[in-house]
Design an enzyme around this catalytic site. Sequence first.
Site, PDB file in Angstrom:
ATOM      1  N   GLY A  52       1.158   3.227  -5.290  1.00 21.80           N
ATOM      2  CA  GLY A  52       1.572   4.385  -6.080  1.00 21.80           C
ATOM      3  C   GLY A  52       1.043   5.713  -5.599  1.00 21.80           C
ATOM      4  O   GLY A  52       0.464   6.460  -6.386  1.00 21.80           O
ATOM      5  N   GLY A  53       1.237   6.027  -4.317  1.00 22.39           N
ATOM      6  CA  GLY A  53       0.758   7.305  -3.793  1.00 22.39           C
ATOM      7  C   GLY A  53      -0.719   7.233  -3.470  1.00 22.39           C
ATOM      8  O   GLY A  53      -1.115   6.804  -2.386  1.00 22.39           O
ATOM      9  N   GLN A 130      -3.581   5.316 -11.184  1.00 21.36           N
ATOM     10  CA  GLN A 130      -2.254   4.747 -11.433  1.00 21.36           C
ATOM     11  C   GLN A 130      -2.315   3.903 -12.712  1.00 21.36           C
ATOM     12  O   GLN A 130      -2.917   4.334 -13.688  1.00 21.36           O
ATOM     13  CB  GLN A 130      -1.767   3.934 -10.234  1.00 21.36           C
ATOM     14  N   GLY A 176       4.266  -0.207  -3.330  1.00 22.03           N
ATOM     15  CA  GLY A 176       3.730  -1.302  -4.126  1.00 22.03           C
ATOM     16  C   GLY A 176       4.573  -1.671  -5.317  1.00 22.03           C
ATOM     17  O   GLY A 176       4.631  -2.833  -5.719  1.00 22.03           O
ATOM     18  N   ALA A 243      15.444   8.994   1.605  1.00 20.58           N
ATOM     19  CA  ALA A 243      16.420   8.857   0.519  1.00 20.58           C
ATOM     20  C   ALA A 243      17.131  10.176   0.232  1.00 20.58           C
ATOM     21  O   ALA A 243      18.308  10.186  -0.140  1.00 20.58           O
ATOM     22  CB  ALA A 243      15.730   8.343  -0.742  1.00 20.58           C
ATOM     23  N   ALA A 266       7.970   9.573  -6.327  1.00 16.97           N
ATOM     24  CA  ALA A 266       8.288  10.967  -6.633  1.00 16.97           C
ATOM     25  C   ALA A 266       7.362  11.563  -7.681  1.00 16.97           C
ATOM     26  O   ALA A 266       7.318  12.789  -7.841  1.00 16.97           O
ATOM     27  CB  ALA A 266       9.739  11.070  -7.102  1.00 16.97           C
ATOM     28  N   TYR A 273       6.226  11.658  -1.612  1.00 15.21           N
ATOM     29  CA  TYR A 273       7.642  11.864  -1.292  1.00 15.21           C
ATOM     30  C   TYR A 273       7.772  12.662   0.000  1.00 15.21           C
ATOM     31  O   TYR A 273       7.279  13.783   0.106  1.00 15.21           O
ATOM     32  CB  TYR A 273       8.332  12.607  -2.445  1.00 15.21           C
ATOM     33  N   LEU A 274       8.444  12.070   0.984  1.00 14.75           N
ATOM     34  CA  LEU A 274       8.615  12.704   2.294  1.00 14.75           C
ATOM     35  C   LEU A 274       9.679  13.800   2.224  1.00 14.75           C
ATOM     36  O   LEU A 274      10.830  13.530   1.887  1.00 14.75           O
ATOM     37  CB  LEU A 274       9.025  11.655   3.329  1.00 14.75           C
ATOM     38  N   CYS A 410       5.130 -12.988 -15.970  1.00 16.24           N
ATOM     39  CA  CYS A 410       5.987 -13.772 -16.863  1.00 16.24           C
ATOM     40  C   CYS A 410       6.147 -13.013 -18.178  1.00 16.24           C
ATOM     41  O   CYS A 410       5.211 -12.921 -18.955  1.00 16.24           O
ATOM     42  CB  CYS A 410       5.328 -15.129 -17.106  1.00 16.24           C
TER      43      CYS A 410
END
EC number: 4.2.1.49
Length: 557
Positions: A52-53, A130, A176, A243, A266, A273-274, A410
Amino acid sequence: MSNPRHNEREVRSPRGDELNAKSWLTEAPLRMLMNNLDPDVAERPHELVVYGGIGRAARTWDDFDRIVATLKTLNDDETLLVQSGKPVGVFRTHKDAPRVLIANSNLVPHWANWDHFNELDKKGLAMYGQMTAGSWIYIGAQGIVQGTYETFVEAGRQHYGGNLKGRWILTGGLGGMGGAQPLAAVMAGACCLAVECDETRADFRLRTRYVDEKTHSLDEALAKIDAWTKAGEAKSIALIGNAAEIFPELVKRGVKPDIVTDQTSAHDPVHGYLPLGWTVAEWRAKQENDPKAVEKAARASMKVQVQAMLDFWNAGIPTVDYGNNIRQMALEEGLENAFAFPGFVPAYIRPLFCRGIGPFRWAALSGDPEDIAKTDAKVKELLPDNKHLHNWLDMAKERIAFQGLPARICWVGLGDRHRLGLAFNEMVRNGELKAPIVIGRDHLDSGSVASPNRKTEAMKDGSDAVSDWPLLNALLNTASGATWVSLHHGGGVGMGFSQHAGMVICCDGTEDADRRLERVLWNDPATGVMRHADAGYDIALDWARKQGLRLPAILGN
């Protein structure tokens, strides 16, 4: 000057039944912390980044070492306090209190933004946790696979008559969390084209069998998707690209996926984000020496991608935000209708949350996959009529490669979680399992998160931003005797946009654990039913009555 957050050492959790700490209640967080940084689990373990970054397990490597040393000596009437990845205190409590209490990334609301957080982070005063990174219960991409699978299956029910065969999903991001998407799509019967800018992430997903193939060519990716869908095959392909470039190109070409979503990071415009036209190397370098330029370019690029998603939506293609806050970023860049398409929770998942059903998970501290096979069988035995869940467990056994300690995700809810916990504890007690089990969950659960652009988007009563609920959840789990409890800010959607709580409880085979498990695994999902009942959802109100919840201001009892 050396970087306190970088170290080339390799961390892996101990396995087996031999203790490194004084009890299993402290051995459990020790092993799960180390498991979060296993190179087969974490995204950038040498930098303490789990997913997550910049979601980290500890603030610095010195702090990691201090946490490990403290857990090894912690007594059964003591509690360790961890403040944003730093072990700040040990206090005497009692044997049923949590052994660890964690608070990560929490800021007073006026200052709860990336600029202020990044300033603190740079000074070594904070850590982004995160959701499950800083709370030590990340189990690799499996942790979100079933939730993503349930989302895709429900989308198939709503839009395609319950059958995704011959359909395909377009998405972005193979980190991830996003890395679960290709496998979830295939398990749901669909094909998937996932755009990823960092080839090492795509390679990670190939290695762990979460994606089937990889290409650098859009034409090749589309040709394969076309062939697979025509043949009725469910397969996935990672396309190395941006993207923000690929999504608009597909719109331009008139290509029509069957479902569109996105799980790039994002939420973090500097590290996640690239920007369009940048190389990954340039991006990484400028994160350190010119973060403002990165943020500006990334936000502009997100706007481009969201406009393409709106174009798909306007063409009648089911399109959802998968909880990374990309619509908010585009809105702030001037895209006024960025929220025209919904988030995945109100679109597909909320009815499950109304019954306290969510991402229940467990890990085998023994390190033996056979322990997970035995617990899978126990779930089927205790829930014989839940054929959908049986199907999930069968697919998971066949398709999901364990990362680090063997684990299982689950989705079960109120009324079932405590039964499973007690059964697992009995299996530890009678020697069926080789070592204790830990049970936890994602923070994105029924009653443990306030996130107006994600989990609590479009609540029936307008209470999207009320964050009393995750605070109450954390307090109740602490009072109930969870082994460790965490309270975080900013997970999933970034600074200022969420507060959320986590819990983990250890099944060590003792009778004391029976009592704790019964309390925690009932109360935790019950807070989710309570939260949704308070918001006026009929499903939650009915489930609360059926389960006998006492909710004075809601049910009048």
